[in-house]
Design a protein around this motif. Structure first.
Motif, PDB file in Angstrom:
ATOM      1  N   ASP A 149       0.809  -1.216   0.000  1.00  0.00           N
ATOM      2  CA  ASP A 149       0.000   0.000   0.000  1.00  0.00           C
ATOM      3  C   ASP A 149       0.845   1.269   0.000  1.00  0.00           C
ATOM      4  O   ASP A 149       0.351   2.344  -0.323  1.00  0.00           O
ATOM      5  CB  ASP A 149      -0.953   0.008   1.208  1.00  0.00           C
ATOM      6  N   ARG A 192      -3.828   2.760   1.823  1.00  0.00           N
ATOM      7  CA  ARG A 192      -4.680   2.961   0.659  1.00  0.00           C
ATOM      8  C   ARG A 192      -5.211   1.595   0.248  1.00  0.00           C
ATOM      9  O   ARG A 192      -4.704   0.562   0.679  1.00  0.00           O
ATOM     10  CB  ARG A 192      -3.924   3.610  -0.512  1.00  0.00           C
ATOM     11  N   GLU A 193      -6.230   1.584  -0.583  1.00  0.00           N
ATOM     12  CA  GLU A 193      -6.841   0.327  -1.010  1.00  0.00           C
ATOM     13  C   GLU A 193      -6.017  -0.322  -2.124  1.00  0.00           C
ATOM     14  O   GLU A 193      -5.551   0.350  -3.034  1.00  0.00           O
ATOM     15  CB  GLU A 193      -8.275   0.560  -1.496  1.00  0.00           C
TER      16      GLU A 193
END
Length: 302
Positions: A149, A192-193
């Motif tokens: 990420d 974050r995704e």
């Protein structure tokens, strides 16, 4: 056309066997995590582990490498990570030296010179290429792609070819395919995704904080000299902190560090003073430390 990469050899034959193997190397995995890891090994699939920092995501990759007697190849992700740092780059100084030596020997054919400097001997393998193309006779390693990420989205997209086909394309040399699939473990702290395209290529597990019994067992395993009563207090207090609205709750890694610090201080039991003095081991943000004044600490202890 090359044959598809084989799955890794030497993997445990059952979930219980893998749990026992991890246990002998001091990693106490939950049943769900052991099951997902076993399936990843058996099916030759990457394993995506998400969870808070300090819950043991990175450690399972290290433990698996030791348990399976394989080399660990670790790629630590960060913002701006590119293929030169993660996959390969050409050794330009050696290439220039080769050109000068060829010119000194009277070589004038530029095309031949160009072919001569783009050879495997001048290729610097980084983590991903090392995992795909280990030395002849060496088993495929455990590849840890840590904190994905933190990397930029274009790099995540680059991983799709590797995770789908276990191959790396080098324009000057062609496509390098894995003879045997590495065991791939990807971790993410969810700053974050991770995109769906990459998730679909992986088996997934959320690594949660351990419950009281398992955390106590981990502490006893990691710190056998820790008194039983103090270990119970450390676990109970850590579990209570995780229920608070903190910026960063302590993980099992911080709990182990804290217990080790208490041993170093010869603390026989927890009290507000020793907790206040050692909060910097357990908590890493000033707002969290400030929120735990002596009165709040005493309340949690009670």
């Amino acid at each position: 056309m090359s044959e598809p990469a084989a799955t890794a050899r030497g993997a445990p034959t059952s979930v219980d066997a893998l749990s026992t193997l991890l246990d002998t190397h001091d990693y106490l995995a939950s049943r769900a995590l052991a099951t997902t890891a076993f399936l990843a090994l058996s099916l030759g699939k990457p394993l995506l582990l998400e969870g808070e920092a300090g819950v043991g995501k990175t450690e399972i990759a290290k433990t698996l490498a030791r348990a399976l007697n394989k080399r660990l190849v670790r790629l630590q992700c960060y913002e701006g990570l590119d293929t030169a740092s993660a996959v390969y780059e050409w050794n330009v100084p050696r290439q220039l030296m080769e050109i000068r030596l060829a010119e000194a020997a009277g070589e004038k054919d530029r095309e031949a010179l160009s072919r001569g400097i783009y050879q495997p001997a001048f290729l610097e393998k980084r983590a991903l290429l090392q995992a795909i193309d280990p030395p002849e006779g060496e088993a495929a390693p455990v590849l840890l792609i840590d904190e994905l990420d933190r990397a930029d989205e274009p790099f995540e997209a680059y991983l799709l070819e590797l995770l789908a086909e276990y191959q790396v394309t080098i324009p000057e040399l062609g496509t390098v395919r894995a003879r045997e699939r590495p065991n791939v473990i990807i971790t993410s702290n969810r700053t974050r995704e991770i995109h769906d395209a990459l998730r679909r290529r992986c088996l997934y597990h959320w690594v949660d904080y351990p419950d009281t019994a398992r955390e106590l067992a981990i502490l006893k395993r990691k710190l056998p000299t820790l008194p039983a009563a103090l270990a119970q207090q450390v676990v109970t207090f850590s579990q209570k902190l995780r229920a608070l609205d903190l910026y960063k709750a302590p993980g099992i890694a911080e709990a182990i560090d804290w217990a080790e610090a208490l041993i170093a201080l010869d603390a026989a039991a927890l009290d507000p003073e020793v907790i206040s003095d050692t909060l910097g081991v357990l908590l890493k943000y000033q707002d969290d430390v400030t929120a735990l004044n002596r009165e709040r600490i005493a309340e949690l202890l009670g």
